[in-house]
Write an enzyme that holds these catalytic residues in place. Structure first.
Site, PDB file in Angstrom:
ATOM      1  CD  GLU A  34      -3.586  -8.893   8.390  1.00  0.00           C
ATOM      2  OE1 GLU A  34      -2.799  -7.967   8.170  1.00  0.00           O
ATOM      3  OE2 GLU A  34      -3.990  -9.205   9.523  1.00  0.00           O
ATOM      4  NE  ARG A 259       1.009   1.402   0.864  1.00  0.00           N
ATOM      5  CZ  ARG A 259       0.821   0.223   1.433  1.00  0.00           C
ATOM      6  NH1 ARG A 259       1.806  -0.598   1.618  1.00  0.00           N
ATOM      7  NH2 ARG A 259      -0.385  -0.141   1.820  1.00  0.00           N
ATOM      8  CE  LYS A 269      -5.709  -4.732   3.964  1.00  0.00           C
ATOM      9  NZ  LYS A 269      -5.323  -6.144   3.891  1.00  0.00           N
TER      10      LYS A 269
END
Ligand code: ATP
Ligand code: MG
Length: 549
Positions: A34, A259, A269
């Site tokens: 994103e 992850r 982020k």
């Protein structure tokens, strides 16, 4: 680097099986960030996985921007992400944007309404959350669940046309309010947002939700293996439902992997953006940041990051990696590549009283004792030199092998010197040392009459090139950050700025040039802080650590 650092990857086995049993003919993956921030080292794991696994099977990989959230997404991020993926060494087959499919996604939503599989719901976000139930209680049907197809088509078209306020209506899938999987309890597919999108502007007043958009994007691009992180495991039934209900021809499948978490490293982020916004760091590419642009600026090489990604492997359970492992790989990568030179980061002047005034000797020095191919250089030696302040002590502890009054040390590539006198200022601080050298002890001369334990580095005053050094420590005091108190956990000493000198050979360095400074560590020339007059060297990593692979 040797092969022993390659860990297992269960995705490889899945792909091998899929090819063997004919489920897929071609491997096609995508990396779908994103564009709401810069990529971090965690993303590098996903980038490497997607590009390398496709490459291994002769397949392709798209870079796709998952830009379905207009208020958070910006072109700055779109550009930075492309630069970072390229820098890591990968090239994508197609550059895609989720927003390119908005029209198709809308049509598919209309199809769902027509099939009685979606409805417009007027409940608030909070009411929807409550109505969804819990792991132990089933959900409650929305009072809007049985709207007619006609009414839904009309309301959805008006949502699109911007007739309703943000949050006043959503489009929901009509699946199963009693499903044991809460993700299937009539999830929201579309929301209203009167916001300008970085690419589609104000064309759209509604935006698709991730769980609806992502499977469609994958199917439209012909992705065979949609690799995502473990938190989406419970969303997989919904992923499959969307593909099926929307009658997509292509049938991508989602697989989840763990992850990457690293000790002392912020891996979100949102949190990284907070550090930038609150001025804790200067920018997204501040060398202290675990972003790819920060690591690049710090002096990390793409090779070291790819080797690190190989070594951590791809597994199905979450774990945390020691940050020293990443450091290990950059050290390994630079070991034979970097020139080994001398830099003084906290200068102390030494006058060699029995050296002839004005006389300079050019000494031979190898550029990298472990890599002859890097050749030799000449370094000047004269009456005045700089050594490190902490290489001298007036009242040393036992077993101190550096310089102290009356003691002798070896100067790297040069001679033995003995400290005869200590000069202090009015405040009593040591400002200069007077030493004598022994002409018979020149490095490489085979001299062996005396042994000394300490070898110090130095830079000739006359030829010294002023330089700045940025020494870094971890941004986080704690091993793992706990969201809300992030700012309290920031290390106030994460950066130290020092002024000193480097050898004359480093007069004309370029951004990203990398050096090993004897006894200090690996350094890289900073592209932003350096000026024409003065290079700024970022500490990439220290020379040694107790970390073992
Ligand atoms: P963040 O919370 O930092 O914004 P994200 O997962 O929301 O991370 P995306 O832009 O959606 O960020 O991520 C793009 C891809 O990178 C996704 O496939 C995601 O699974 C993967 N990814 C993100 N963070 C990690 C991580 N720490 N380890 C491995 N893969 C990651
Ligand atoms: Mg995200």
């Amino acid at each position: 680097m040797d092969e022993q650092h390659v860990s297992s990857n269960f995705i490889r086995t899945i792909i091998q099986d899929d090819l063997a049993n004919g489920r897929v003919q071609d491997v096609y993956t995508r990396f779908p960030p994103e564009p709401n921030g810069y990529l971090h080292i965690g993303h590098a794991k996903a980038v490497c996985l997607n590009f390398e696994i496709a490459d291994e099977f002769g397949g392709k990989t798209n870079l796709r921007f998952d830009d379905t959230n207009p208020t958070k997404e910006e072109d700055e991020y779109v550009n930075a992400i492309q630069e970072d993926v390229r820098w890591l060494g990968f090239s994508w087959d197609k550059l895609c944007f989720a927003s390119d499919y908005f029209a198709t996604m809308y049509d598919k939503a209309v199809l769902l309404i027509q099939k009685g599989l979606a409805y417009v719901c007027d409940l608030t976000a909070e009411q929807i959350r409550q109505g969804r139930g819990s792991l132990t209680t089933p959900g409650v049907d929305s009072p809007y669940r049985n709207r007619t197809v006609e009414e839904n088509l009309d309301l959805f078209a008006r949502m699109k046309n911007g007739e309703f306020a943000d949050g006043s209506k959503v489009l929901r899938a009509k699946i199963d309010m009693a499903s044991p999987n809460i993700n299937l309890r009539d999830p929201v597919l579309y929301r209203i947002a009167h916001a300008a999108h970085h690419r589609t502007g104000t064309t759209w007043s509604i935006y698709p939700m991730y769980d609806y958009a992502h499977p469609l994007e994958d199917a439209l691009e012909g992705i065979s293996h949609s690799l995502c992180t473990l938190e989406f495991e419970d969303h997989r039934p919904l992923y499959d439902w969307v593909i099926e209900a929307c009658e997509m021809v292509s049938r991508p499948r989602q697989y989840e992997f763990a992850r990457l978490n690293i000790t002392h490293t912020i891996m979100s982020k949102r949190n990284l953006k907070q550090l930038v916004d609150e001025g804790v760091v200067e920018s997204w590419d501040d060398p202290r940041m675990p972003t790819l642009s920060g690591l690049r600026r710090r002096g990390y090489t793409p090779e070291s990051i790819r080797q690190f990604a190989k070594a951590i492997g791809i597994a199905k359970s979450n774990s945390t990696v020691d940050h020293q492992m990443l450091e290990y790989f950059v050290r390994e990568d630079l070991k034979l590549k970097a020139l080994r030179t001398m830099a003084i980061v906290r200068p102390l002047k030494v006058v060699i009283t029995n050296w002839e005034e004005g006389s300079i000797e050019w000494l031979d020095a190898e550029n990298n004792a472990e890599n002859e191919a890097l050749g030799m250089r000449k370094i000047p030696f004269g009456r005045e030199i700089y050594i490190e302040q902490d290489d001298f002590m007036e009242n040393p502890p036992p077993k101190y092998f550096r310089l102290t009054k009356g003691a002798e040390v070896r100067l790297k590539h040069a001679y033995f010197i003995r400290c005869e006198d200590v000069i202090k200022n009015e405040a009593g601080e040591v400002v200069e040392l007077h030493c004598t050298y022994d002409p018979l002890t020149k490095s490489g001369s085979g001299f062996s009459a005396r042994k000394v334990k300490g070898t110090l580095h130095f830079v000739s005053c006359e030829y010294a090139v002023p330089a700045e050094f940025r020494m870094f420590e971890s941004l986080l005091l704690e091993e793992s950050p706990a969201g809300s108190t992030l700012l309290e956990q920031v290390n106030p000493h994460s950066m130290e700025v020092l002024s000193g000198y480097v050898e004359p050979g480093l007069q004309h360095v370029q951004p990203y040039d990398k050096f090993q400074f004897f006894r200090h560590g690996y350094f890289s020339v900073d592209p932003k802080w350096s000026t024409n007059d003065r290079a700024v060297f970022n500490l990439v990593v220290s020379l040694k650590s107790s970390f073992q692979l």
